[in-house]
Scaffold this active site. Structure first.
Site, PDB file in Angstrom:
ATOM      1  N   LYS A   1     -16.992 -27.083 -15.041  1.00  0.00           N
ATOM      2  CA  LYS A   1     -17.821 -28.202 -14.603  1.00  0.00           C
ATOM      3  C   LYS A   1     -19.010 -28.260 -15.553  1.00  0.00           C
ATOM      4  O   LYS A   1     -19.850 -27.355 -15.565  1.00  0.00           O
ATOM      5  CB  LYS A   1     -18.296 -27.968 -13.166  1.00  0.00           C
ATOM      6  CG  LYS A   1     -19.423 -28.913 -12.748  1.00  0.00           C
ATOM      7  CD  LYS A   1     -19.843 -28.700 -11.306  1.00  0.00           C
ATOM      8  CE  LYS A   1     -21.205 -29.331 -11.034  1.00  0.00           C
ATOM      9  NZ  LYS A   1     -21.626 -29.208  -9.636  1.00  0.00           N
TER      10      LYS A   1
ATOM     11  N   GLY B   1     -28.371 -31.104  -3.740  1.00  0.00           N
ATOM     12  CA  GLY B   1     -29.013 -30.401  -2.624  1.00  0.00           C
ATOM     13  C   GLY B   1     -29.923 -31.261  -1.773  1.00  0.00           C
ATOM     14  O   GLY B   1     -30.572 -30.759  -0.856  1.00  0.00           O
TER      15      GLY B   1
ATOM     16  N   ALA C   1     -22.345 -33.583  -5.364  1.00  0.00           N
ATOM     17  CA  ALA C   1     -23.798 -33.502  -5.172  1.00  0.00           C
ATOM     18  C   ALA C   1     -24.348 -34.554  -4.225  1.00  0.00           C
ATOM     19  O   ALA C   1     -23.960 -35.718  -4.265  1.00  0.00           O
ATOM     20  CB  ALA C   1     -24.562 -33.573  -6.485  1.00  0.00           C
ATOM     21  N   GLY C   2     -25.239 -34.107  -3.364  1.00  0.00           N
ATOM     22  CA  GLY C   2     -25.984 -35.026  -2.497  1.00  0.00           C
ATOM     23  C   GLY C   2     -25.377 -35.251  -1.133  1.00  0.00           C
ATOM     24  O   GLY C   2     -26.011 -35.860  -0.261  1.00  0.00           O
TER      25      GLY C   2
ATOM     26  N   ASN D   1     -21.780 -28.124  -1.606  1.00  0.00           N
ATOM     27  CA  ASN D   1     -22.208 -26.739  -1.469  1.00  0.00           C
ATOM     28  C   ASN D   1     -23.240 -26.621  -0.364  1.00  0.00           C
ATOM     29  O   ASN D   1     -22.946 -26.189   0.745  1.00  0.00           O
ATOM     30  CB  ASN D   1     -22.760 -26.239  -2.809  1.00  0.00           C
ATOM     31  CG  ASN D   1     -23.122 -24.763  -2.791  1.00  0.00           C
ATOM     32  OD1 ASN D   1     -23.260 -24.134  -1.762  1.00  0.00           O
ATOM     33  ND2 ASN D   1     -23.275 -24.172  -3.941  1.00  0.00           N
ATOM     34  N   THR D   2     -24.461 -27.103  -0.631  1.00  0.00           N
ATOM     35  CA  THR D   2     -25.572 -26.952   0.310  1.00  0.00           C
ATOM     36  C   THR D   2     -25.240 -27.511   1.692  1.00  0.00           C
ATOM     37  O   THR D   2     -25.637 -26.924   2.705  1.00  0.00           O
ATOM     38  CB  THR D   2     -26.829 -27.661  -0.248  1.00  0.00           C
ATOM     39  OG1 THR D   2     -27.003 -27.235  -1.595  1.00  0.00           O
ATOM     40  CG2 THR D   2     -28.071 -27.313   0.543  1.00  0.00           C
TER      41      THR D   2
END
Lengths: 67, 255
Positions: free
Chosen positions: B96, B157, B183-184, B205-206
């Site tokens: 990535k 995040g 993301a986001g 992830n987050t």
């Protein structure tokens, strides 16, 4: 012999002749790790062939959590 | 089936491995998510602590595909170095590309991302660039040989969800390689929405690792992504300005 490992000056015994000896010296042989030797990235099968000399710059890196 | 390069995956959820409360919860969350692709990053090892626990070393290496990122790189050159270090593990050939161009927003540097993608494709990597939702940039990345395009839904995040569905849908429409919304993402609704827009997969992830119960959320995300995908494949109804009755008007006056 003095090496610069991960940015720090580290003294290792002269029995350390190859990168693989260095891995054993630090007891890291069971770890998943990647090594850069004087700015050249080593494939795993090159660890026993890459000779280590005084003043060499070595980076020992691993995978850590990330997204 | 999600196809990236020569590999196929049943799961359309790619899971990050950062910021979990502990390895036990993380392992359970990974299992609950039923992901097949896990992201990692490359960092210096503490060589004076040989028994230091490491999450990757606790996993069944045969069961997962590893997607190392180049997080921390600010130039194409640094990203290429990170990618090559990761590949030297002998565990992965995917990367990535993540070249951050702004510390506050963590938005990617488009110029360096293009350069790194070009170089890594030439070097034989399976390249998945993290990019903004810029439609033309996504096309240029594909033209350079990127194996998937990973536009952000909103800043990394931030949990803001999908702030520009229009751009994402343009990217999805034009792409001949998988589009992975990365993301986001904040909630299962965001993940389902990304899939309903036609994304091939979601990377998060987050949104899982930083919640109160990451295991439950991992499962929720898995279900949301499956639901969103099914909804997309089924084809939603068009939006209308006024109501249309679901019940028949015939036979209303019984008496």
């Amino acid at each position: 012999m003095e090496l610069k490992i991960n940015g720090e000056i580290v003294t290792v015994p002269d029995t350390v002749q190859h990168v693989s000896d260095l891995v054993e010296h630090f007891q890291l042989e069971k770890r998943v790790l990647m090594i850069e030797h004087n700015e050249s990235i080593l494939e795993k099968d090159h660890h026993p062939k890459a000779e280590v000399k005084d003043g060499d710059k070595i980076e020992i890196v691993q995978f850590v959590g990330g997204g | 089936m999600l196809k990236i390069g020569n590999d196929s995956f049943q799961s359309r959820l790619l899971l990050g491995t950062g910021k979990y409360p502990n390895f036990d919860v993380q392992k359970e969350a990974v299992e609950a998510s039923e992901t097949e692709i896990l992201t990692f990053t490359v960092r210096r090892m503490n060589i004076f602590e040989p028994s230091q626990p490491n999450f990757l070393e606790k996993l069944d290496l045969e069961k997962y595909t590893f997607l190392p990122n180049t997080a921390g790189a600010k130039t194409a050159e640094e990203a290429v170095r990170h990618a090559k270090l990761a590949k030297a593990s002998g565990l992965c050939d995917m990367v990535k590309v993540e070249v951050i161009g702004c510390d506050k927003t963590l938005l990617p540097d488009p110029v360096e991302t293009l350069k790194a993608t070009e170089e890594l494709v030439k070097e034989g990597f399976i390249v998945l660039p993290y990019t903004s939702d810029d439609v033309v940039l996504a096309r240029r990345l594909e033209e350079l040989g990127a194996h998937a395009i990973m536009p952000g839904a909103s800043p990394i995040g931030s949990g803001q969800g999908i702030i520009n569905p229009l751009n994402l849908s343009f990217i999805i429409e034009q792409s001949n390689v998988p589009v992975i919304v990365d993301a986001g993402i904040g909630s299962p609704a965001d993940a389902a929405y990304a899939m309903e827009l036609g994304a091939d997969a979601v990377l998060l992830n987050t949104a899982v690792s930083a919640v109160e119960d990451p295991v439950r959320m991992a499962k929720a995300m898995k279900l949301a992504i499956e639901a969103g995908r099914l909804g997309f494949e089924a084809g939603r109804i068009p939006k209308k300005r006024y109501a249309t009755a679901s019940s028949p008007a015939e036979g209303m006056s019984i008496g």
